[in-house]
Write a protein that holds these residues in place. Structure first.
Motif, PDB file in Angstrom:
ATOM      1  N   ALA A 177      48.850 -34.324  30.805  1.00  0.00           N
ATOM      2  CA  ALA A 177      48.281 -33.247  29.987  1.00  0.00           C
ATOM      3  C   ALA A 177      48.068 -31.981  30.814  1.00  0.00           C
ATOM      4  O   ALA A 177      48.287 -30.863  30.329  1.00  0.00           O
ATOM      5  CB  ALA A 177      46.964 -33.708  29.370  1.00  0.00           C
ATOM      6  N   LEU A 178      47.660 -32.146  32.074  1.00  0.00           N
ATOM      7  CA  LEU A 178      47.496 -30.983  32.944  1.00  0.00           C
ATOM      8  C   LEU A 178      48.833 -30.293  33.204  1.00  0.00           C
ATOM      9  O   LEU A 178      48.916 -29.066  33.230  1.00  0.00           O
ATOM     10  CB  LEU A 178      46.857 -31.405  34.268  1.00  0.00           C
ATOM     11  CG  LEU A 178      45.361 -31.712  34.218  1.00  0.00           C
ATOM     12  CD1 LEU A 178      44.896 -32.345  35.527  1.00  0.00           C
ATOM     13  CD2 LEU A 178      44.548 -30.458  33.921  1.00  0.00           C
ATOM     14  N   SER A 179      49.894 -31.075  33.399  1.00  0.00           N
ATOM     15  CA  SER A 179      51.225 -30.482  33.587  1.00  0.00           C
ATOM     16  C   SER A 179      51.612 -29.657  32.371  1.00  0.00           C
ATOM     17  O   SER A 179      52.090 -28.518  32.493  1.00  0.00           O
ATOM     18  CB  SER A 179      52.266 -31.583  33.817  1.00  0.00           C
ATOM     19  OG  SER A 179      52.063 -32.253  35.036  1.00  0.00           O
ATOM     20  N   THR A 180      51.413 -30.231  31.190  1.00  0.00           N
ATOM     21  CA  THR A 180      51.731 -29.516  29.957  1.00  0.00           C
ATOM     22  C   THR A 180      50.888 -28.253  29.829  1.00  0.00           C
ATOM     23  O   THR A 180      51.395 -27.169  29.513  1.00  0.00           O
ATOM     24  CB  THR A 180      51.496 -30.432  28.743  1.00  0.00           C
ATOM     25  OG1 THR A 180      52.356 -31.568  28.837  1.00  0.00           O
ATOM     26  CG2 THR A 180      51.766 -29.698  27.440  1.00  0.00           C
ATOM     27  N   GLY A 181      49.592 -28.375  30.086  1.00  0.00           N
ATOM     28  CA  GLY A 181      48.698 -27.242  29.947  1.00  0.00           C
ATOM     29  C   GLY A 181      48.981 -26.131  30.935  1.00  0.00           C
ATOM     30  O   GLY A 181      48.689 -24.962  30.652  1.00  0.00           O
ATOM     31  N   CYS A 182      49.554 -26.466  32.088  1.00  0.00           N
ATOM     32  CA  CYS A 182      49.903 -25.455  33.089  1.00  0.00           C
ATOM     33  C   CYS A 182      51.326 -24.934  32.910  1.00  0.00           C
ATOM     34  O   CYS A 182      51.814 -24.151  33.745  1.00  0.00           O
ATOM     35  CB  CYS A 182      49.727 -26.035  34.493  1.00  0.00           C
ATOM     36  SG  CYS A 182      48.011 -26.327  34.961  1.00  0.00           S
ATOM     37  N   GLY A 183      51.993 -25.383  31.856  1.00  0.00           N
ATOM     38  CA  GLY A 183      53.335 -24.893  31.567  1.00  0.00           C
ATOM     39  C   GLY A 183      54.404 -25.407  32.519  1.00  0.00           C
ATOM     40  O   GLY A 183      55.442 -24.762  32.700  1.00  0.00           O
ATOM     41  N   LEU A 184      54.180 -26.573  33.133  1.00  0.00           N
ATOM     42  CA  LEU A 184      55.140 -27.125  34.088  1.00  0.00           C
ATOM     43  C   LEU A 184      56.189 -27.958  33.368  1.00  0.00           C
ATOM     44  O   LEU A 184      55.910 -28.586  32.345  1.00  0.00           O
ATOM     45  CB  LEU A 184      54.413 -27.986  35.120  1.00  0.00           C
ATOM     46  CG  LEU A 184      53.304 -27.295  35.915  1.00  0.00           C
ATOM     47  CD1 LEU A 184      52.651 -28.285  36.874  1.00  0.00           C
ATOM     48  CD2 LEU A 184      53.838 -26.088  36.666  1.00  0.00           C
ATOM     49  N   SER A 185      57.375 -27.997  33.924  1.00  0.00           N
ATOM     50  CA  SER A 185      58.454 -28.807  33.333  1.00  0.00           C
ATOM     51  C   SER A 185      59.296 -29.425  34.449  1.00  0.00           C
ATOM     52  O   SER A 185      59.258 -28.986  35.599  1.00  0.00           O
ATOM     53  CB  SER A 185      59.338 -27.943  32.423  1.00  0.00           C
ATOM     54  OG  SER A 185      59.946 -26.894  33.167  1.00  0.00           O
ATOM     55  N   GLY A 186      60.050 -30.459  34.054  1.00  0.00           N
ATOM     56  CA  GLY A 186      60.975 -31.090  34.986  1.00  0.00           C
ATOM     57  C   GLY A 186      60.298 -31.599  36.237  1.00  0.00           C
ATOM     58  O   GLY A 186      59.198 -32.156  36.199  1.00  0.00           O
ATOM     59  N   ALA A 187      60.952 -31.411  37.378  1.00  0.00           N
ATOM     60  CA  ALA A 187      60.451 -31.927  38.646  1.00  0.00           C
ATOM     61  C   ALA A 187      59.137 -31.292  39.066  1.00  0.00           C
ATOM     62  O   ALA A 187      58.416 -31.832  39.908  1.00  0.00           O
ATOM     63  CB  ALA A 187      61.496 -31.715  39.743  1.00  0.00           C
ATOM     64  N   ALA A 188      58.791 -30.146  38.484  1.00  0.00           N
ATOM     65  CA  ALA A 188      57.556 -29.458  38.862  1.00  0.00           C
ATOM     66  C   ALA A 188      56.309 -30.094  38.245  1.00  0.00           C
ATOM     67  O   ALA A 188      55.189 -29.783  38.668  1.00  0.00           O
ATOM     68  CB  ALA A 188      57.629 -27.986  38.452  1.00  0.00           C
ATOM     69  N   ARG A 189      56.476 -30.971  37.248  1.00  0.00           N
ATOM     70  CA  ARG A 189      55.317 -31.591  36.624  1.00  0.00           C
ATOM     71  C   ARG A 189      54.579 -32.459  37.643  1.00  0.00           C
ATOM     72  O   ARG A 189      55.190 -33.119  38.490  1.00  0.00           O
ATOM     73  CB  ARG A 189      55.745 -32.426  35.414  1.00  0.00           C
ATOM     74  CG  ARG A 189      56.233 -31.574  34.240  1.00  0.00           C
ATOM     75  CD  ARG A 189      56.646 -32.440  33.056  1.00  0.00           C
ATOM     76  NE  ARG A 189      55.523 -33.154  32.467  1.00  0.00           N
ATOM     77  CZ  ARG A 189      54.700 -32.657  31.547  1.00  0.00           C
ATOM     78  NH1 ARG A 189      54.874 -31.410  31.098  1.00  0.00           N
ATOM     79  NH2 ARG A 189      53.724 -33.377  31.061  1.00  0.00           N
ATOM     80  N   PHE A 190      53.255 -32.465  37.564  1.00  0.00           N
ATOM     81  CA  PHE A 190      52.443 -33.175  38.546  1.00  0.00           C
ATOM     82  C   PHE A 190      52.796 -34.654  38.642  1.00  0.00           C
ATOM     83  O   PHE A 190      52.805 -35.233  39.730  1.00  0.00           O
ATOM     84  CB  PHE A 190      50.955 -33.026  38.213  1.00  0.00           C
ATOM     85  CG  PHE A 190      50.437 -31.625  38.276  1.00  0.00           C
ATOM     86  CD1 PHE A 190      50.649 -30.828  39.388  1.00  0.00           C
ATOM     87  CD2 PHE A 190      49.713 -31.090  37.213  1.00  0.00           C
ATOM     88  CE1 PHE A 190      50.155 -29.525  39.451  1.00  0.00           C
ATOM     89  CE2 PHE A 190      49.211 -29.793  37.266  1.00  0.00           C
ATOM     90  CZ  PHE A 190      49.438 -29.010  38.387  1.00  0.00           C
ATOM     91  N   GLU A 191      53.090 -35.280  37.494  1.00  0.00           N
ATOM     92  CA  GLU A 191      53.331 -36.726  37.522  1.00  0.00           C
ATOM     93  C   GLU A 191      54.603 -37.102  38.280  1.00  0.00           C
ATOM     94  O   GLU A 191      54.784 -38.257  38.684  1.00  0.00           O
ATOM     95  CB  GLU A 191      53.352 -37.319  36.107  1.00  0.00           C
ATOM     96  CG  GLU A 191      54.386 -36.751  35.175  1.00  0.00           C
ATOM     97  CD  GLU A 191      53.885 -35.583  34.350  1.00  0.00           C
ATOM     98  OE1 GLU A 191      54.351 -35.453  33.213  1.00  0.00           O
ATOM     99  OE2 GLU A 191      53.038 -34.801  34.846  1.00  0.00           O
ATOM    100  N   ASN A 192      55.501 -36.112  38.516  1.00  0.00           N
ATOM    101  CA  ASN A 192      56.734 -36.423  39.231  1.00  0.00           C
ATOM    102  C   ASN A 192      56.542 -36.545  40.739  1.00  0.00           C
ATOM    103  O   ASN A 192      57.486 -36.869  41.465  1.00  0.00           O
ATOM    104  CB  ASN A 192      57.806 -35.379  38.911  1.00  0.00           C
ATOM    105  CG  ASN A 192      58.402 -35.602  37.534  1.00  0.00           C
ATOM    106  OD1 ASN A 192      58.523 -36.740  37.084  1.00  0.00           O
ATOM    107  ND2 ASN A 192      58.743 -34.537  36.839  1.00  0.00           N
TER     108      ASN A 192
END
Length: 355
Positions: free
Chosen positions: A162-177
């Motif tokens: 949810a934090l990745s989504t809320g920060c506008g991150l996508s692909g490899a930049a998402r925190f969960e990756n």
């Protein structure tokens, strides 16, 4: 938004009135479906304070509360075992094993810590024959640990997503990756027993001030004792235990991964009731050992290196801790007794996106 100067509640500790800080409450069910308003609230909370309640009083969260109760039963069996049995297990690695009372610096000057702890890592519990103390190395207890670790991993990964989504991150930049389940990490379940102690006379007191060696920490405790010092606060204040809720805080790794825009809130544990045995369960979600980030000293290092360096600082005597970089124990967060902490950097509104 800075914390409110209004203190709605206080309690007496160590002959002083101490504030009880209010914290935002995030609904776990709404995070699972990534409801835009709840995601935005989550991001802002992590950017402003770094702590929040996670409401698990719903069909999606109640299983984690059940896991907590089963884990508490296991903890009582383990901590009530003879000291020789616990020491026989010993500290196998910084994120696995047993630490007796007095292994670290205490919360007050010239004291040692007032808790014992057993840690079981996510990587270890998945082995065919995990390294566990004999007193809890049986099928029922291993299943309890599996459930607690798996559930905590699911909950913290949902928050991270949810934090990745809320920060506008996508692909490899998402925190969960940088937190993939199949990669080695020091993610661990820590079960802590705080012994009765009187801060006016005992020499084993609480848990010293620090920020966590984690990306996110999921904490369960039904008892008072946790104190936080939110960004902008003049003093430590208590966090009130809330039924059906866990407390979640941002750790160092997520602060670094977010470009230092999220706050790894300073906290500690003190004995509110001197005669009380206090129990808490913390799951530390940590980045993959090889994940890279820039720490508060400007070093580009791995999550594994940060973990080991900070653990060494935690377990060193005060004179050795004083030789560590100023940012080590507090993750780059600052404090100045009697003065306001340096203001949190504000992000522009368009830096927080729901989708």
């Amino acid at each position: 938004m800075a914390i409110s100067p209004e203190i709605p509640q206080s309690v007496e500790w160590n002959n002083t009135k101490v504030p009880v800080y209010a914290m935002a409450t995030i609904d776990f069910s709404l995070l699972l479906s990534q409801e835009p308003a709840e995601v935005e609230r989550l991001v802002r909370c992590c950017q402003k304070q770094g702590f929040f309640y996670l409401d698990l009083n719903n069909i999606d969260g109640r299983r984690f509360l059940d896991d907590q109760q089963e884990t508490l039963k296991l903890m009582h069996r383990f901590f009530e075992a003879p000291l020789e049995a616990k020491n026989e297990y010993g500290l196998i690695a910084p994120h696995l094993g047993y630490e007796p009372v007095g292994s670290r610096t205490g919360v007050l000057e010239n004291t040692k810590d007032g808790y014992e702890m057993i840690k079981v890592s996510r990587d270890e519990i998945q082995r065919s024959s995990p390294h566990l103390p004999a007193v809890i190395k049986n099928s029922p207890d291993m299943k309890v640990l599996e459930n607690a670790i798996a559930g905590s991993n699911i909950a913290t990964k949902a928050i991270l997503s949810a934090l990745s989504t809320g920060c506008g991150l996508s692909g490899a930049a998402r925190f969960e990756n940088s937190h993939r389940n199949d990669r080695p990490s020091t993610s661990t379940l820590a079960m802590m027993h705080y012994i009765p102690s009187d801060s006016s006379k005992d020499r084993n007191i609480g848990h010293q001030k620090h920020t966590d060696i984690s990306s996110l920490t999921l904490l369960f405790s039904e008892q008072w004792g946790l104190q936080i010092r939110p960004p902008g606060a003049r003093e430590f204040g208590f966090v009130e235990p809330r039924a059906g809720c866990a407390v979640v805080n941002v750790g160092d790794s997520l602060r670094f991964a977010s470009g230092h825009t999220m706050q790894s809130c300073i906290h500690r544990v003190v004995p509110l009731h001197p005669a009380e045995h206090r129990y808490s369960i913390a799951y530390f979600l940590r980045a993959e050992d090889d994940a890279m980030f820039t720490d508060s000293e400007g070093r580009y290092i791995t999550a594994g290196q940060w973990h080991d360096e900070k653990f060494f600082a935690f377990t060193s005597p005060p004179e050795m801790q004083a030789l560590a970089p100023a940012s080590m124990l507090l993750g780059g967060m600052t404090e100045d007794d009697g003065e306001e902490v340096a203001p949190v950097v504000e992000l522009k509104d368009n830096a927080v996106k729901a989708y």
